[in-house]
Design a protein around this motif. Structure first.
Motif, PDB file in Angstrom:
ATOM      1  N   ILE A  47      21.771  43.790  50.159  1.00 43.32           N
ATOM      2  CA  ILE A  47      21.113  42.262  49.215  1.00 43.32           C
ATOM      3  C   ILE A  47      19.592  42.667  49.912  1.00 43.32           C
ATOM      4  O   ILE A  47      18.725  42.036  49.158  1.00 43.32           O
ATOM      5  N   GLN A  48      20.019  42.571  51.367  1.00 43.07           N
ATOM      6  CA  GLN A  48      17.948  42.019  51.769  1.00 43.07           C
ATOM      7  C   GLN A  48      17.009  43.852  50.950  1.00 43.07           C
ATOM      8  O   GLN A  48      16.349  43.300  50.879  1.00 43.07           O
ATOM      9  N   ASN A  53      20.373  39.490  41.344  1.00 47.49           N
ATOM     10  CA  ASN A  53      20.576  38.425  41.124  1.00 47.49           C
ATOM     11  C   ASN A  53      22.556  37.906  41.537  1.00 47.49           C
ATOM     12  O   ASN A  53      22.415  36.791  41.732  1.00 47.49           O
ATOM     13  N   VAL A  54      23.035  38.835  41.484  1.00 47.57           N
ATOM     14  CA  VAL A  54      24.643  38.629  41.054  1.00 47.57           C
ATOM     15  C   VAL A  54      25.085  40.177  42.359  1.00 47.57           C
ATOM     16  O   VAL A  54      24.818  40.826  42.927  1.00 47.57           O
ATOM     17  N   VAL A  55      26.016  39.215  43.466  1.00 50.31           N
ATOM     18  CA  VAL A  55      26.672  39.509  44.487  1.00 50.31           C
ATOM     19  C   VAL A  55      28.480  39.324  44.047  1.00 50.31           C
ATOM     20  O   VAL A  55      29.191  38.468  43.820  1.00 50.31           O
ATOM     21  N   ILE A  56      29.537  40.820  43.604  1.00 51.91           N
ATOM     22  CA  ILE A  56      30.437  40.682  43.250  1.00 51.91           C
ATOM     23  C   ILE A  56      30.805  40.671  44.617  1.00 51.91           C
ATOM     24  O   ILE A  56      31.165  42.214  44.757  1.00 51.91           O
ATOM     25  N   LEU A  57      32.129  39.735  45.561  1.00 55.66           N
ATOM     26  CA  LEU A  57      32.128  40.050  46.970  1.00 55.66           C
ATOM     27  C   LEU A  57      33.255  40.110  46.634  1.00 55.66           C
ATOM     28  O   LEU A  57      34.723  39.452  46.661  1.00 55.66           O
ATOM     29  N   GLY A  58      34.443  41.097  47.261  1.00 58.72           N
ATOM     30  CA  GLY A  58      35.570  40.595  47.617  1.00 58.72           C
ATOM     31  C   GLY A  58      36.442  40.370  48.805  1.00 58.72           C
ATOM     32  O   GLY A  58      35.960  40.692  49.472  1.00 58.72           O
ATOM     33  N   ILE A  59      37.718  39.855  48.681  1.00 63.19           N
ATOM     34  CA  ILE A  59      37.599  38.982  49.649  1.00 63.19           C
ATOM     35  C   ILE A  59      39.832  39.145  49.951  1.00 63.19           C
ATOM     36  O   ILE A  59      40.376  38.757  49.109  1.00 63.19           O
ATOM     37  N   ASP A  60      39.695  39.542  51.251  1.00 67.74           N
ATOM     38  CA  ASP A  60      41.002  40.046  51.831  1.00 67.74           C
ATOM     39  C   ASP A  60      41.732  38.880  52.372  1.00 67.74           C
ATOM     40  O   ASP A  60      43.086  38.661  52.797  1.00 67.74           O
ATOM     41  N   ILE A  72      25.854  34.837  52.938  1.00 65.95           N
ATOM     42  CA  ILE A  72      24.701  35.116  51.425  1.00 65.95           C
ATOM     43  C   ILE A  72      24.365  34.108  50.910  1.00 65.95           C
ATOM     44  O   ILE A  72      23.126  34.049  50.237  1.00 65.95           O
ATOM     45  N   THR A  73      24.374  32.958  50.204  1.00 61.61           N
ATOM     46  CA  THR A  73      24.312  31.985  49.767  1.00 61.61           C
ATOM     47  C   THR A  73      23.012  31.112  50.823  1.00 61.61           C
ATOM     48  O   THR A  73      21.860  30.451  50.335  1.00 61.61           O
ATOM     49  N   LEU A  74      23.458  31.229  52.271  1.00 62.41           N
ATOM     50  CA  LEU A  74      22.402  30.736  52.786  1.00 62.41           C
ATOM     51  C   LEU A  74      21.285  31.283  53.352  1.00 62.41           C
ATOM     52  O   LEU A  74      20.025  30.939  52.951  1.00 62.41           O
ATOM     53  N   LYS A  75      21.094  32.528  53.341  1.00 66.54           N
ATOM     54  CA  LYS A  75      20.449  33.940  53.530  1.00 66.54           C
ATOM     55  C   LYS A  75      19.469  34.236  52.283  1.00 66.54           C
ATOM     56  O   LYS A  75      18.301  33.914  52.153  1.00 66.54           O
ATOM     57  N   HIS A  76      19.968  33.887  50.787  1.00 64.67           N
ATOM     58  CA  HIS A  76      19.529  34.804  49.875  1.00 64.67           C
ATOM     59  C   HIS A  76      20.002  33.480  48.852  1.00 64.67           C
ATOM     60  O   HIS A  76      21.042  33.580  48.410  1.00 64.67           O
ATOM     61  N   PRO A  77      19.962  32.773  49.171  1.00 67.39           N
ATOM     62  CA  PRO A  77      19.868  31.216  48.020  1.00 67.39           C
ATOM     63  C   PRO A  77      19.625  31.588  46.612  1.00 67.39           C
ATOM     64  O   PRO A  77      20.405  30.703  45.283  1.00 67.39           O
ATOM     65  N   ARG A  78      18.936  32.368  46.286  1.00 73.39           N
ATOM     66  CA  ARG A  78      18.798  32.661  44.462  1.00 73.39           C
ATOM     67  C   ARG A  78      20.041  33.491  44.102  1.00 73.39           C
ATOM     68  O   ARG A  78      19.949  34.148  42.962  1.00 73.39           O
ATOM     69  N   VAL A  79      20.655  34.204  45.149  1.00 71.53           N
ATOM     70  CA  VAL A  79      21.801  34.965  44.889  1.00 71.53           C
ATOM     71  C   VAL A  79      22.471  34.573  43.719  1.00 71.53           C
ATOM     72  O   VAL A  79      23.575  32.851  45.128  1.00 71.53           O
ATOM     73  N   SER A  80      23.929  34.615  43.196  1.00 70.53           N
ATOM     74  CA  SER A  80      24.703  33.555  42.961  1.00 70.53           C
ATOM     75  C   SER A  80      25.875  34.924  43.530  1.00 70.53           C
ATOM     76  O   SER A  80      26.308  35.945  42.812  1.00 70.53           O
ATOM     77  N   VAL A  81      27.005  34.046  44.231  1.00 67.61           N
ATOM     78  CA  VAL A  81      27.797  34.572  44.448  1.00 67.61           C
ATOM     79  C   VAL A  81      29.698  34.735  43.596  1.00 67.61           C
ATOM     80  O   VAL A  81      29.542  33.770  43.219  1.00 67.61           O
ATOM     81  N   THR A 199      24.792  22.419  43.383  1.00 72.85           N
ATOM     82  CA  THR A 199      23.247  21.726  42.729  1.00 72.85           C
ATOM     83  C   THR A 199      22.086  22.730  42.767  1.00 72.85           C
ATOM     84  O   THR A 199      21.437  22.601  42.349  1.00 72.85           O
ATOM     85  N   GLU A 200      21.485  23.286  43.953  1.00 73.17           N
ATOM     86  CA  GLU A 200      20.317  23.811  44.458  1.00 73.17           C
ATOM     87  C   GLU A 200      20.443  25.003  43.104  1.00 73.17           C
ATOM     88  O   GLU A 200      19.344  25.217  43.142  1.00 73.17           O
TER      89      GLU A 200
END
Length: 374
Positions: A47-48, A53-60, A72-81, A199-200
């Motif tokens: 990501i860095q 533009n988009v990260v598809i994140l698997g969550i277990d 991700i959203t704090l470090k890269h605010p323009r990235v949609s998860v 909202t951001e």
């Protein structure tokens, strides 16, 4: 939005990664797969480097998933998860969305489902630009304590205004006990909290994609599913959503209840008209007088705040002229007490103005709509 945009996949589940990669293949002319990794540490580096533009994140694991989304959203605010998981638990969905994800999808993700999700985050595979139009009018329907028919007025007014292609939004901002979804018999996937949590990064395309179009005409944004979500909504988030809606719709109808503070003040400050809805009973009129005076002190005077008398009966002990004398305010519109028509419309999930257009309620609401258009 660039003609090419990139996606990074982070998922421990190899089968899931492969399925997503396969799903993206038909869109290689518009999507670049910048990386596909099986752990978050490597994913953070990708990501860095790639700035997708988009990260598809698997969550277990839900706790770790929340931390990863927030990182991700704090470090890269323009990235949609876009989160994906095999867990169907509603609590997981709510927690991940609150953490900042814009979508929560169940594995395996299908091609159409992924395409729709990318559209919902405003990164459209087939862009549909929002029409340029003059700023719309925000009309809030209000009573401080509820039980005075604000939802009936709001739902039917929105339906009455949504004629001949007029774009109308109906927003349930009764954060304590909203009922718009019940009145219209809708069970939307997305609610107000789906947009206020992001909202951001909120834009018109994303906002339109999460609203539900009701057969009666209005686009609906309902109250949050959970009480905790409602409590967390802040005035600045409400302002942002309403201002975006103003740029999309000709009319934005807001159903709201509660004190003259917090989110309600944000609503009123954004509103062009405030329809104060009450009834002809002594307790209701006493409370109405208190609040009209308080609203005037806060800058919401007669030009903005209009008096609506709901459940009006011509043979009532208290008449309209009595209310006008007590409140020192002209009645802008009275709405007849037709209980059976109102209840029937709620039971069928259709506004009275559409279900029984010849009902006295329908005629009064249509008259109100016509007056507001002037």
């Amino acid at each position: 939005m660039p003609s090419q945009f990139s996606i990074v996949i982070i998922d421990r589940d190899k089968q899931s990664r492969d399925a997503i990669t396969s799903t993206l293949k038909p869109y290689t002319d518009s999507i670049t797969l910048a990386g596909s990794v099986d752990n978050f540490s490597d994913g953070a580096l990708v990501i860095q480097k790639a700035a997708p533009n988009v990260v598809i994140l698997g969550i277990d694991d839900i706790e770790q998933g929340i931390k990863d989304v927030q990182f991700i959203t704090l470090k890269h605010p323009r990235v949609s998860v876009i989160a994906c998981s095999s867990e169907k638990n509603v609590e997981w969905f709510l927690s991940i969305m609150r953490a900042g994800a814009v979508e929560y999808l169940l594995r395996p993700i299908g091609q159409e489902e992924l395409k729709q999700s990318l559209q919902k985050v405003g990164r459209l595979l087939l862009p549909t630009p929002v029409e340029e139009m003059p700023a719309g009018e925000i009309i809030s329907v209000y009573n401080p304590i509820g039980g005075m028919g604000t939802t009936t007025v709001a739902v039917n007014l929105a339906a009455a205004l949504a004629e001949e292609g007029t774009k109308v939004a109906l927003v349930d901002l009764n954060l304590e006990a909203g009922d718009v979804n019940t009145f219209l018999n809708v069970n939307p996937t997305y609610t107000l909290s789906s947009v206020t949590s992001n909202t951001e990064r909120l834009d018109a395309n994303f906002l339109m994609s999460v609203m539900t179009r009701h057969p009666s005409g209005p686009f609906v944004l309902t109250e949050p599913l959970e009480v905790d979500e409602a409590v967390s909504i802040r005035p600045e988030q409400v302002r942002r959503v309403l201002e975006l809606l103003r740029g999309i719709f000709s009319y934005v109808i807001v159903d709201c209840v509660g004190q003259l503070a917090g989110c309600n003040m944000a609503i009123f400050e954004s509103s062009d008209q405030i329809l104060f809805t009450t009834t002809l009973s002594l307790p209701a009129l006493k409370n109405t007088k208190r609040y009209l005076c308080a609203m005037e002190r806060k800058g919401f005077g007669k030009d903005t705040v209009k008096l609506i008398i709901n459940r009006y009966h011509p043979k009532s002990d208290i008449q309209l002229k009595d209310a006008e004398k007590v409140l020192a305010r002209s009645v802008y519109q009275s709405i007849p007490n037709e209980y059976l028509d109102a209840v029937n419309s709620i039971n069928k999930g259709t506004p009275v103005v559409k279900l029984t257009p010849r009902s006295p309620i329908s005629k009064a609401i249509q008259a109100l709509a016509d007056r507001l258009k002037q």
